[in-house]
Design a protein around this motif. Structure first.
Motif, short mmCIF file in Angstrom:
data_model
loop_
_atom_site.label_atom_id
_atom_site.label_comp_id
_atom_site.label_asym_id
_atom_site.label_seq_id
_atom_site.Cartn_x
_atom_site.Cartn_y
_atom_site.Cartn_z
N VAL A 240 0.84 -1.01 -0.11
CA VAL A 240 -0.14 -0.01 -0.01
C VAL A 240 0.64 1.15 0.03
CG1 VAL A 240 -1.61 1.49 1.26
CG2 VAL A 240 -2.00 -1.29 1.23
N ARG A 241 0.69 2.20 -1.03
CA ARG A 241 1.49 3.48 -0.95
C ARG A 241 1.09 4.52 -0.08
NH1 ARG A 241 2.63 3.52 -7.51
NH2 ARG A 241 3.64 1.54 -7.89
N ARG A 242 -0.40 4.73 0.27
CA ARG A 242 -0.73 5.64 0.78
C ARG A 242 -1.92 5.10 1.65
NH1 ARG A 242 -4.11 10.89 -1.18
NH2 ARG A 242 -4.16 12.00 0.80
N LEU A 243 -1.66 5.07 2.96
CA LEU A 243 -2.60 4.58 4.01
C LEU A 243 -3.82 5.84 3.98
CD1 LEU A 243 -0.41 3.40 6.73
CD2 LEU A 243 -1.98 1.96 5.48
N ALA A 244 -5.01 5.32 4.37
CA ALA A 244 -6.30 6.09 4.69
C ALA A 244 -5.96 7.02 5.71
CB ALA A 244 -7.23 5.34 5.08
N ALA A 245 -6.30 8.39 5.53
CA ALA A 245 -5.91 9.59 6.38
C ALA A 245 -6.66 9.41 7.60
CB ALA A 245 -6.27 10.81 5.61
N ASP A 246 -7.45 8.48 7.69
CA ASP A 246 -8.28 8.61 9.21
C ASP A 246 -8.22 7.08 9.73
OD1 ASP A 246 -10.05 7.12 7.62
OD2 ASP A 246 -11.58 8.75 7.25
N ALA A 247 -9.19 6.72 10.66
CA ALA A 247 -9.14 5.55 11.25
C ALA A 247 -9.48 4.37 10.53
CB ALA A 247 -10.27 5.61 12.40
N ARG A 248 -9.74 4.75 9.07
CA ARG A 248 -10.09 3.43 8.35
C ARG A 248 -8.68 2.80 8.07
NH1 ARG A 248 -10.01 2.73 2.93
NH2 ARG A 248 -9.95 4.81 2.51
N ARG A 249 -7.52 3.47 8.30
CA ARG A 249 -6.34 2.56 8.14
C ARG A 249 -6.09 1.43 8.99
NH1 ARG A 249 -1.70 6.47 9.67
NH2 ARG A 249 -2.69 7.74 8.28
N TYR A 250 -6.94 1.44 10.12
CA TYR A 250 -6.92 0.23 10.94
C TYR A 250 -8.08 -0.96 10.72
CZ TYR A 250 -4.19 3.85 13.50
OH TYR A 250 -3.52 4.67 13.80
N ASP A 251 -8.80 -0.53 9.63
CA ASP A 251 -10.02 -1.67 9.26
C ASP A 251 -9.29 -2.99 9.10
OD1 ASP A 251 -11.69 0.38 9.33
OD2 ASP A 251 -12.31 0.22 7.50
N GLU A 252 -9.97 -3.89 9.89
CA GLU A 252 -9.86 -5.45 9.37
C GLU A 252 -10.18 -5.82 7.97
OE1 GLU A 252 -10.14 -8.09 12.79
OE2 GLU A 252 -10.52 -6.43 14.06
#
Length: 355
Positions: A240-252
């Protein structure tokens, strides 16, 4: 909502007939009819191979927004998943070796085990009533449930937050046994975790994590995958080149069947309103406590929607045989009240216990 409106919701969304008095929501909530229909529809699409049968990310995001509305935070603060323990493990991974984690004695395993199994954190357990007073300058994190699983006691959350803030400690609140009947202000905590299959009446496999923007600075993205990306569909191959800017980056990874049902269950909670659910559930619990006292079985005191009677857990099978479903936890007979319960359910349980 007026009581008559609650009656209408009960009739429209939950099976009736009086065969069972279901008082085990603290173990698993009943699914409303609208959630069952959504899960069934997706399962049928999966079975027939029709277009979109795998599941909809829009449904997941609507569930995220539904929980955010109940929790009083922006949807960007909410991460979706399937397990409280997994969410807590992310928080545990963020702590430096030697950090002190303070928790109540007898806290639910999923809230404390991810910290304990690391082996290099200092765990300290104190009675729930003295939790706020036990916070000290070396405490890095206070982890607790809003309502205790074993007996329904509700923590003095204002005092715990104030003590943590005074000593620079972060807070992790498990709302699994409270969200859906006790108002939740997730923004008041660094982290909240909520297994949504209890009082939020979602299918199992639905769990929510909320994270403050400040806490996101140190929370690792251990489960990064294409769902964690800002642009999901252009991140399916390679790192992944760019993680989500918000808490969605922690989604399972998504359990679509669970989340298709969760979207509708959470909408129902919002329609009824947590304040109305609080009044209804705690009113029934108070009736049950009063009746238990009259029978010589004093319950754990308090105003929780969860009622526990010490030493009476062994009567759970007898109650089940009589069509009254409760739980046996730590030797306590535990009954929990929610939207689908009535005074008749309370009286039925008391009648069995009076035998």
């Amino acid at each position: 909502m007026e009581t008559s409106s609650l009656d209408q919701v009960r009739a429209a969304e939950f099976a009736s007939g009086g065969a069972t008095a279901y008082l085990a929501t603290a173990s698993c909530g009943l699914l409303p009819r609208r959630a069952v229909e959504a899960v069934t529809a997706l399962a049928e699409r999966n079975a027939t191979g029709s277009r979109g049968g795998a599941g909809s990310f829009d449904a997941v995001d609507r569930a995220r927004a539904g929980f955010a509305r109940i929790a009083g935070v922006d949807p960007g603060r909410v991460s979706t998943g399937g397990s409280v323990a997994v969410h807590v493990a992310l928080v545990a991974a963020s702590l430096p070796a030697g950090a002190e984690v303070l928790a109540p004695e007898g806290e639910f395993s999923s809230v404390v085990s991810p910290f304990a199994v690391r082996g290099d954190l200092r765990m300290r357990y104190v009675p729930l009533a003295g939790l706020a007073e036990a916070v000290r300058p070396e405490t890095a994190l206070v982890a607790l449930s809003a309502a205790q699983s074993s007996d329904g006691r509700v923590a003095d959350l204002d005092a715990v937050r104030a003590a943590a803030a005074a000593h620079g400690a972060r807070t992790l609140l498990d709302a699994s046994q409270s969200a859906g009947w006790l108002p939740l202000d997730a923004g008041a905590y660094d982290y909240t975790v909520t297994g949504a299959f209890k009082f939020l009446m979602c299918p199992r496999g639905t769990s929510f994590l909320t994270v403050t923007e400040e806490a996101q600075e140190t929370l690792p993205v251990l489960y990064a995958g294409w769902l964690s990306a800002e642009d999901r569909w252009n991140s399916t191959y390679g790192p992944v080149r760019r993680l989500a800017a918000d808490a969605r980056r922690y989604d399972e990874p998504v359990a679509f069947l669970a989340y298709h049902g969760a979207e509708h269950a959470l909408a129902l909670v919002a329609e009824v309103g947590v304040d109305a659910l609080y009044e209804h559930a705690t009113g029934l619990a108070a009736r049950f406590r009063e009746g238990l006292g009259a029978l010589g079985h004093p319950a754990v005191p308090g105003t929780s929607a969860i009622v526990a009677v010490p030493g009476l857990g062994a009567r759970e099978p007898e109650l089940a045989d009589a069509g009254v479903l409760v739980s046996n936890r730590a030797g306590n007979l535990r009954a929990a009240f929610h939207v689908y319960n009535t005074e008749a359910d309370v009286d039925r349980a008391l009648d069995v216990l009076a035998r």
